[in-house]
Design a protein around this motif. Structure first.
Motif, PDB file in Angstrom:
ATOM      1  N   ARG A  51       0.830  -1.202   0.000  1.00  0.00           N
ATOM      2  CA  ARG A  51       0.000   0.000   0.000  1.00  0.00           C
ATOM      3  C   ARG A  51       0.870   1.260   0.000  1.00  0.00           C
ATOM      4  NH1 ARG A  51      -4.960  -0.529   1.375  1.00  0.00           N
ATOM      5  NH2 ARG A  51      -4.473  -2.254   2.769  1.00  0.00           N
ATOM      6  N   GLN A  52       1.940   1.247   0.790  1.00  0.00           N
ATOM      7  CA  GLN A  52       2.830   2.406   0.869  1.00  0.00           C
ATOM      8  C   GLN A  52       3.524   2.657  -0.465  1.00  0.00           C
ATOM      9  OE1 GLN A  52       5.405   1.803   4.241  1.00  0.00           O
ATOM     10  NE2 GLN A  52       3.685   1.798   5.678  1.00  0.00           N
ATOM     11  N   PHE A  53       4.035   1.605  -1.108  1.00  0.00           N
ATOM     12  CA  PHE A  53       4.673   1.768  -2.408  1.00  0.00           C
ATOM     13  C   PHE A  53       3.683   2.276  -3.458  1.00  0.00           C
ATOM     14  CE2 PHE A  53       8.118  -0.970  -0.799  1.00  0.00           C
ATOM     15  CZ  PHE A  53       9.198  -0.213  -1.212  1.00  0.00           C
ATOM     16  N   ILE A  54       2.494   1.744  -3.442  1.00  0.00           N
ATOM     17  CA  ILE A  54       1.471   2.178  -4.391  1.00  0.00           C
ATOM     18  C   ILE A  54       1.178   3.657  -4.194  1.00  0.00           C
ATOM     19  CG2 ILE A  54      -0.982   1.958  -4.963  1.00  0.00           C
ATOM     20  CD1 ILE A  54      -0.592  -1.094  -4.464  1.00  0.00           C
ATOM     21  N   ASP A  55       1.069   4.088  -2.944  1.00  0.00           N
ATOM     22  CA  ASP A  55       0.814   5.502  -2.659  1.00  0.00           C
ATOM     23  C   ASP A  55       1.995   6.383  -3.060  1.00  0.00           C
ATOM     24  OD1 ASP A  55      -1.701   4.883  -1.681  1.00  0.00           O
ATOM     25  OD2 ASP A  55      -1.086   4.973   0.422  1.00  0.00           O
ATOM     26  N   ILE A  56       3.208   5.959  -2.725  1.00  0.00           N
ATOM     27  CA  ILE A  56       4.405   6.747  -3.042  1.00  0.00           C
ATOM     28  C   ILE A  56       4.538   6.976  -4.541  1.00  0.00           C
ATOM     29  CG2 ILE A  56       6.941   6.644  -3.102  1.00  0.00           C
ATOM     30  CD1 ILE A  56       6.761   5.261  -0.316  1.00  0.00           C
ATOM     31  N   TYR A  57       4.295   5.938  -5.324  1.00  0.00           N
ATOM     32  CA  TYR A  57       4.492   6.025  -6.768  1.00  0.00           C
ATOM     33  C   TYR A  57       3.214   6.351  -7.538  1.00  0.00           C
ATOM     34  CZ  TYR A  57       9.148   4.327  -5.832  1.00  0.00           C
ATOM     35  OH  TYR A  57      10.432   4.207  -5.360  1.00  0.00           O
ATOM     36  N   GLY A  58       2.131   6.643  -6.830  1.00  0.00           N
ATOM     37  CA  GLY A  58       0.892   7.052  -7.482  1.00  0.00           C
ATOM     38  C   GLY A  58       0.281   5.983  -8.373  1.00  0.00           C
ATOM     39  N   LEU A  59       0.308   4.751  -7.930  1.00  0.00           N
ATOM     40  CA  LEU A  59      -0.173   3.635  -8.751  1.00  0.00           C
ATOM     41  C   LEU A  59      -1.560   3.143  -8.356  1.00  0.00           C
ATOM     42  CD1 LEU A  59       3.181   1.663  -8.821  1.00  0.00           C
ATOM     43  CD2 LEU A  59       2.223   3.082 -10.651  1.00  0.00           C
ATOM     44  N   GLN A  60      -2.319   3.976  -7.654  1.00  0.00           N
ATOM     45  CA  GLN A  60      -3.631   3.567  -7.164  1.00  0.00           C
ATOM     46  C   GLN A  60      -4.569   3.100  -8.274  1.00  0.00           C
ATOM     47  OE1 GLN A  60      -2.120   6.441  -6.511  1.00  0.00           O
ATOM     48  NE2 GLN A  60      -1.928   6.656  -4.307  1.00  0.00           N
ATOM     49  N   ASP A  61      -4.414   3.668  -9.471  1.00  0.00           N
ATOM     50  CA  ASP A  61      -5.281   3.278 -10.590  1.00  0.00           C
ATOM     51  C   ASP A  61      -4.817   1.994 -11.275  1.00  0.00           C
ATOM     52  OD1 ASP A  61      -6.833   5.523 -10.132  1.00  0.00           O
ATOM     53  OD2 ASP A  61      -5.756   6.744 -11.600  1.00  0.00           O
ATOM     54  N   ASP A  62      -3.594   1.557 -10.980  1.00  0.00           N
ATOM     55  CA  ASP A  62      -3.020   0.406 -11.665  1.00  0.00           C
ATOM     56  C   ASP A  62      -2.895  -0.848 -10.795  1.00  0.00           C
ATOM     57  OD1 ASP A  62      -2.484   1.836 -14.123  1.00  0.00           O
ATOM     58  OD2 ASP A  62      -0.885   2.854 -13.016  1.00  0.00           O
ATOM     59  N   LEU A  63      -2.704  -0.661  -9.499  1.00  0.00           N
ATOM     60  CA  LEU A  63      -2.441  -1.787  -8.605  1.00  0.00           C
ATOM     61  C   LEU A  63      -3.313  -1.714  -7.368  1.00  0.00           C
ATOM     62  CD1 LEU A  63       1.459  -1.689  -8.650  1.00  0.00           C
ATOM     63  CD2 LEU A  63       0.004  -3.254  -9.919  1.00  0.00           C
ATOM     64  N   THR A  64      -3.498  -2.843  -6.737  1.00  0.00           N
ATOM     65  CA  THR A  64      -4.194  -2.913  -5.457  1.00  0.00           C
ATOM     66  C   THR A  64      -3.281  -3.618  -4.459  1.00  0.00           C
ATOM     67  OG1 THR A  64      -6.123  -3.711  -4.261  1.00  0.00           O
ATOM     68  CG2 THR A  64      -5.392  -5.049  -6.117  1.00  0.00           C
ATOM     69  N   PRO A  65      -3.254  -3.168  -3.215  1.00  0.00           N
ATOM     70  CA  PRO A  65      -2.406  -3.826  -2.227  1.00  0.00           C
ATOM     71  C   PRO A  65      -3.014  -5.119  -1.687  1.00  0.00           C
ATOM     72  CG  PRO A  65      -3.555  -2.016  -1.201  1.00  0.00           C
ATOM     73  CD  PRO A  65      -3.881  -1.965  -2.672  1.00  0.00           C
ATOM     74  N   ASP A  66      -4.252  -5.375  -2.014  1.00  0.00           N
ATOM     75  CA  ASP A  66      -4.947  -6.550  -1.504  1.00  0.00           C
ATOM     76  C   ASP A  66      -4.535  -7.792  -2.289  1.00  0.00           C
ATOM     77  OD1 ASP A  66      -6.371  -4.868   0.255  1.00  0.00           O
ATOM     78  OD2 ASP A  66      -7.775  -4.394  -1.364  1.00  0.00           O
ATOM     79  N   VAL A  67      -3.955  -8.755  -1.586  1.00  0.00           N
ATOM     80  CA  VAL A  67      -3.507  -9.991  -2.222  1.00  0.00           C
ATOM     81  C   VAL A  67      -4.209 -11.157  -1.535  1.00  0.00           C
ATOM     82  CG1 VAL A  67      -1.529 -11.454  -2.759  1.00  0.00           C
ATOM     83  CG2 VAL A  67      -1.247  -8.963  -2.665  1.00  0.00           C
TER      84      VAL A  67
END
Length: 44
Positions: A11-27
Motif C-alpha cells: 500500500r505504501q509503495f502504491i501511494d508513493i508512486y501514485g499507482l492507485q489506478d493500476d495496482l491494489t495492495p490486496d492480495v
C-alpha cells in the motif's frame, strides 16, 4: 500470515508512486506464491 500482513508495505509503495489506478495492495491468500509452491500450508 506475515506475508499477507505485508500488504501494508504494498500500500505504501502504491501511494508513493501514485499507482492507485493500476495496482491494489490486496492480495488473496491463494495468490501468494509461496503457498502455491507447496512449501507452506495454512488452515483458514
Amino acid at each position: 500470515m506475515q506475508l499477507h500482513e505485508n500488504e501494508e508495505i504494498n500500500r505504501q509503495f502504491i501511494d508513493i508512486y501514485g499507482l492507485q489506478d493500476d495496482l491494489t495492495p490486496d492480495v488473496p491468500l491463494d495468490e501468494i506464491t509461496i503457498f502455491q509452491q507447496g512449501e507452506v500450508t495454512f488452515n483458514l
